[in-house]
Motif scaffolding. Structure first.
Motif, PDB file in Angstrom:
ATOM      1  N   TYR A 152       0.834  -1.195   0.000  1.00  0.00           N
ATOM      2  CA  TYR A 152       0.000   0.000   0.000  1.00  0.00           C
ATOM      3  C   TYR A 152       0.875   1.253   0.000  1.00  0.00           C
ATOM      4  O   TYR A 152       2.023   1.231   0.447  1.00  0.00           O
ATOM      5  CB  TYR A 152      -0.950   0.004   1.202  1.00  0.00           C
ATOM      6  N   VAL A 153       0.312   2.330  -0.537  1.00  0.00           N
ATOM      7  CA  VAL A 153       1.053   3.578  -0.664  1.00  0.00           C
ATOM      8  C   VAL A 153       0.582   4.554   0.410  1.00  0.00           C
ATOM      9  O   VAL A 153      -0.614   4.715   0.611  1.00  0.00           O
ATOM     10  CB  VAL A 153       0.812   4.213  -2.058  1.00  0.00           C
ATOM     11  N   VAL A 154       1.522   5.137   1.111  1.00  0.00           N
ATOM     12  CA  VAL A 154       1.192   6.171   2.099  1.00  0.00           C
ATOM     13  C   VAL A 154       2.141   7.338   1.925  1.00  0.00           C
ATOM     14  O   VAL A 154       3.348   7.171   2.081  1.00  0.00           O
ATOM     15  CB  VAL A 154       1.335   5.652   3.553  1.00  0.00           C
ATOM     16  N   ASN A 155       1.609   8.477   1.552  1.00  0.00           N
ATOM     17  CA  ASN A 155       2.402   9.690   1.577  1.00  0.00           C
ATOM     18  C   ASN A 155       3.760   9.541   0.878  1.00  0.00           C
ATOM     19  O   ASN A 155       4.799   9.888   1.409  1.00  0.00           O
ATOM     20  CB  ASN A 155       2.603  10.095   3.064  1.00  0.00           C
ATOM     21  N   GLY A 156       3.723   8.974  -0.319  1.00  0.00           N
ATOM     22  CA  GLY A 156       4.953   8.879  -1.111  1.00  0.00           C
ATOM     23  C   GLY A 156       5.836   7.684  -0.803  1.00  0.00           C
ATOM     24  O   GLY A 156       6.865   7.474  -1.440  1.00  0.00           O
ATOM     25  N   SER A 157       5.438   6.884   0.173  1.00  0.00           N
ATOM     26  CA  SER A 157       6.181   5.667   0.471  1.00  0.00           C
ATOM     27  C   SER A 157       5.302   4.453   0.205  1.00  0.00           C
ATOM     28  O   SER A 157       4.072   4.555   0.208  1.00  0.00           O
ATOM     29  CB  SER A 157       6.616   5.639   1.936  1.00  0.00           C
ATOM     30  N   VAL A 158       5.960   3.317  -0.045  1.00  0.00           N
ATOM     31  CA  VAL A 158       5.205   2.090  -0.281  1.00  0.00           C
ATOM     32  C   VAL A 158       5.624   1.047   0.754  1.00  0.00           C
ATOM     33  O   VAL A 158       6.814   0.836   0.989  1.00  0.00           O
ATOM     34  CB  VAL A 158       5.488   1.521  -1.694  1.00  0.00           C
ATOM     35  N   TYR A 159       4.625   0.422   1.368  1.00  0.00           N
ATOM     36  CA  TYR A 159       4.918  -0.598   2.384  1.00  0.00           C
ATOM     37  C   TYR A 159       4.337  -1.938   1.989  1.00  0.00           C
ATOM     38  O   TYR A 159       3.250  -2.000   1.405  1.00  0.00           O
ATOM     39  CB  TYR A 159       4.368  -0.178   3.751  1.00  0.00           C
ATOM     40  N   PHE A 160       5.067  -2.971   2.348  1.00  0.00           N
ATOM     41  CA  PHE A 160       4.612  -4.335   2.109  1.00  0.00           C
ATOM     42  C   PHE A 160       3.611  -4.703   3.202  1.00  0.00           C
ATOM     43  O   PHE A 160       3.866  -4.513   4.384  1.00  0.00           O
ATOM     44  CB  PHE A 160       5.800  -5.303   2.146  1.00  0.00           C
ATOM     45  N   ASP A 161       2.476  -5.246   2.800  1.00  0.00           N
ATOM     46  CA  ASP A 161       1.410  -5.578   3.740  1.00  0.00           C
ATOM     47  C   ASP A 161       1.573  -7.026   4.205  1.00  0.00           C
ATOM     48  O   ASP A 161       1.069  -7.963   3.592  1.00  0.00           O
ATOM     49  CB  ASP A 161       0.053  -5.384   3.056  1.00  0.00           C
ATOM     50  N   VAL A 162       2.278  -7.189   5.311  1.00  0.00           N
ATOM     51  CA  VAL A 162       2.620  -8.529   5.785  1.00  0.00           C
ATOM     52  C   VAL A 162       1.376  -9.323   6.181  1.00  0.00           C
ATOM     53  O   VAL A 162       1.279 -10.523   5.924  1.00  0.00           O
ATOM     54  CB  VAL A 162       3.613  -8.425   6.963  1.00  0.00           C
ATOM     55  N   VAL A 163       0.420  -8.651   6.786  1.00  0.00           N
ATOM     56  CA  VAL A 163      -0.764  -9.365   7.274  1.00  0.00           C
ATOM     57  C   VAL A 163      -1.561  -9.954   6.107  1.00  0.00           C
ATOM     58  O   VAL A 163      -1.941 -11.135   6.130  1.00  0.00           O
ATOM     59  CB  VAL A 163      -1.650  -8.427   8.122  1.00  0.00           C
ATOM     60  N   THR A 164      -1.795  -9.148   5.085  1.00  0.00           N
ATOM     61  CA  THR A 164      -2.518  -9.650   3.921  1.00  0.00           C
ATOM     62  C   THR A 164      -1.746 -10.771   3.239  1.00  0.00           C
ATOM     63  O   THR A 164      -2.303 -11.791   2.847  1.00  0.00           O
ATOM     64  CB  THR A 164      -2.764  -8.508   2.905  1.00  0.00           C
ATOM     65  N   PHE A 165      -0.458 -10.572   3.134  1.00  0.00           N
ATOM     66  CA  PHE A 165       0.394 -11.596   2.520  1.00  0.00           C
ATOM     67  C   PHE A 165       0.278 -12.910   3.277  1.00  0.00           C
ATOM     68  O   PHE A 165       0.170 -13.987   2.691  1.00  0.00           O
ATOM     69  CB  PHE A 165       1.843 -11.115   2.499  1.00  0.00           C
TER      70      PHE A 165
END
Length: 493
Positions: A152-165
């Motif tokens: 997911y994208v937040v404020n110009g950064s992208v994070y890997f969604d461990v829970v969904t994964f």
RNA sequence: GGCAUCGUGGCCGAGUGGCUAGGCACAGCUCUGCAAAAGCUUGUACAGCGGUUCGAAUCCGCUCGAUGCCUCCA
């Protein structure tokens, strides 16, 4: 018939924790990726041990007749200094500190790395890609992971969604962790964090104004997260699933765990068949670490310029010392241990150097064929270099016995012995031949032979004062004379 | 606290359900003018406590201890 068909190899796979028969994806070919150094400071000896271990594996694969593509990256960007939102790149930080360009830092320490690694007689990898050279590919794979719903994208950064994964895949299978446990053991997220969950990790980080290493992306100017570069560079050159991925034990979590997650989240399948993790080199019983300052640099060992050691040790001796331990064991560095290795190293090298001078006979008292098989058995059992070295010393014993005239060997056996021991010492263990290590020169040989002659004349005349002077002066110059049955030889220290 | 790895003779370090790794150091002997080198000989170790077994240092459990990871690190 290739050697690998005669000597099937077993490898301890960190994924699953068992020894497995090694079967490459494509017969005769091996793809191997190893996490290389982060070039923001000089490599210390602990780093070198890891690369040396994989160099040994690379060499053994080649010796067995495999065609190997060995990829070892250079991390020249992307390591987040901390997990806070103003996380900045390690290399950029160092650059600011020293008032120079980040790429200048990268260049300086890359050169240092290559220089050291060369002294340790490491073969260059087939490909040595840099993270900064693969920004485009990293952006592409991040897009894919977002499209697949695992980031997911937040404020110009992208994070890997461990829970969904973790709902579809298993996050933690390499390191033996369970996501629930990890979450239970983590403190609550601070209110200002952008991450949905503390276990989420950055794929792309927004660059603040002062951040000098930055690239444009669909999410704004920024830089890639630490784990994504390895996913990109390994799969780009070795395929979406490849044979071997290696690295230091300390990278198992989170780095390698995240690599698996990224590959599965983008390509939908496990990237690696065999994970190999090498153990730490410790100093005073503690891990060597750049950040806590418990480390030794190779040049300090080569020069002896450190309080830890009583003297200097040659790179080949250090390499031999490391090969005497299994790659998966913790190895503790000490002056005593290095001294013991140095003596063993000389004993081994001296035996090899007298091979050519041995006289052959009508029969062999040494079963060279069986011995040779044992050497292969050792190496093929998860690269067991200490066992191999034990067998090499077995051969040393016989070589010395033959020299003393207590045993015999046929010409055929001697040739086989010579070829085998050299192949294992020089080609597989990567221990430099004596002449190279000692800076051989014909002039020196001539001078020494002259001195030996003079000394023997003096001895014949019972002028022991002169003969001992020659011997003792040479010793103080690091040259050891050895009186044997068939005359005097020398070795250099 | 959680996860992982490990605890071997004076030192370093393999290995393994029963048949003594290896290196270094030490001692004795051989060789040597004396040394060094080389050779021969000697050392029966596996953290502790239980359990499984005909038999465990090796398998299981517990205890103690060490190290690594859980935040960048090979």
């Amino acid at each position: 018939m290739q050697l690998y068909e005669q000597h099937p190899l077993k490898i301890h796979n960190s994924l699953g924790g068992k020894k497995e028969n090694f079967k490459p994806l494509k017969e005769g070919y091996v793809g191997m990726y190893v996490c290389g150094p982060t070039v923001y400071s000089n490599v210390h000896l602990g780093n070198c041990r890891t690369f040396m271990s994989f160099d040994m594996m690379f060499r053994y694969f080649r010796h067995l007749g495999y065609k190997v593509r060995y990829v070892r990256n250079i991390t020249d960007v992307g390591h987040l200094e901390n997990d806070s939102d103003d996380g900045e790149d390690k290399i950029a930080k160092k650059a600011k500190l020293e008032q120079i360009e980040p790429m200048e830092v990268v260049q300086r320490y890359t050169v240092d790395f290559h220089n050291i690694i060369k002294q340790f007689n490491l073969l260059p990898p087939s490909i040595e890609p840099t993270a900064t050279g693969h920004i485009v590919e990293q952006i592409e794979i991040i897009k894919e992971i977002i499209e697949n719903g695992y980031a997911y994208v937040v404020n110009g950064s992208v994070y890997f969604d461990v829970v969904t994964f973790n709902e579809k895949f298993d996050y933690g299978k390499l390191s033996g962790r369970k996501l629930e446990d990890m979450m239970a053991n983590t403190r609550q997220l601070t209110a200002q964090s952008e991450k949905r969950n503390p276990q989420d990790f950055a794929l792309w980080k927004k660059a603040e104004e002062q951040h000098i290493m930055r690239w444009p992306s669909p999410w704004g100017d920024g830089f890639p997260g630490w784990h994504i570069e390895c996913t990109v560079m390994s799969t780009k050159y070795l395929g979406r699933t490849f044979d071997i991925h290696g690295g230091g034990m300390d990278l198992k979590f989170p780095h390698h765990e995240c690599e698996i997650a990224q590959a599965e989240a983008s390509y939908g399948k496990a990237p690696v068949n065999y994970w190999i993790h090498t153990n730490m080199l410790t100093l005073n019983g503690k891990k060597m670490s750049k950040s806590i300052g418990n480390n030794v640099f190779p040049h300090e060992i080569f020069s002896g310029d450190t309080e830890l050691l009583s003297k200097a040790y040659a790179p080949a001796v250090v390499r031999f010392f490391m090969m005497q331990a299994h790659y998966s064991s913790i190895l503790d560095l000490s002056d005593d241990a290095l001294q013991a290795s140095e003596k063993g190293y000389h004993r081994l090298m001296d035996a090899i150097s007298i091979l050519e001078k041995l006289e052959t006979g009508s029969k062999s008292d040494f079963d060279v064929q069986t011995w040779r098989q044992k050497c292969y058995d050792a190496m093929s059992d998860d690269f067991n270099t200490p066992i191999l070295i034990a067998h090499l010393f077995d051969a040393v014993k016989h070589i010395n016995q033959i020299k003393e005239g207590n045993e015999m060997i046929t010409e055929v056996d001697l040739n086989l012995l010579s070829d085998t021991i050299k192949a294992f010492v020089y080609d597989v263990l990567g221990i430099a031949p004596a002449s190279e290590a000692q800076g051989d020169s014909n002039n020196l040989d001539g001078v020494l032979n002259l001195l030996i002659d003079l000394r023997n004349e003096a001895r014949a005349n019972k002028d022991f004062q002169t003969s001992d002077k020659i011997r003792d002066e040479l010793v103080s110059l690091g040259i050891q004379l050895k009186d044997g049955k068939d005359g005097t030889t020398f070795s250099l220290n």
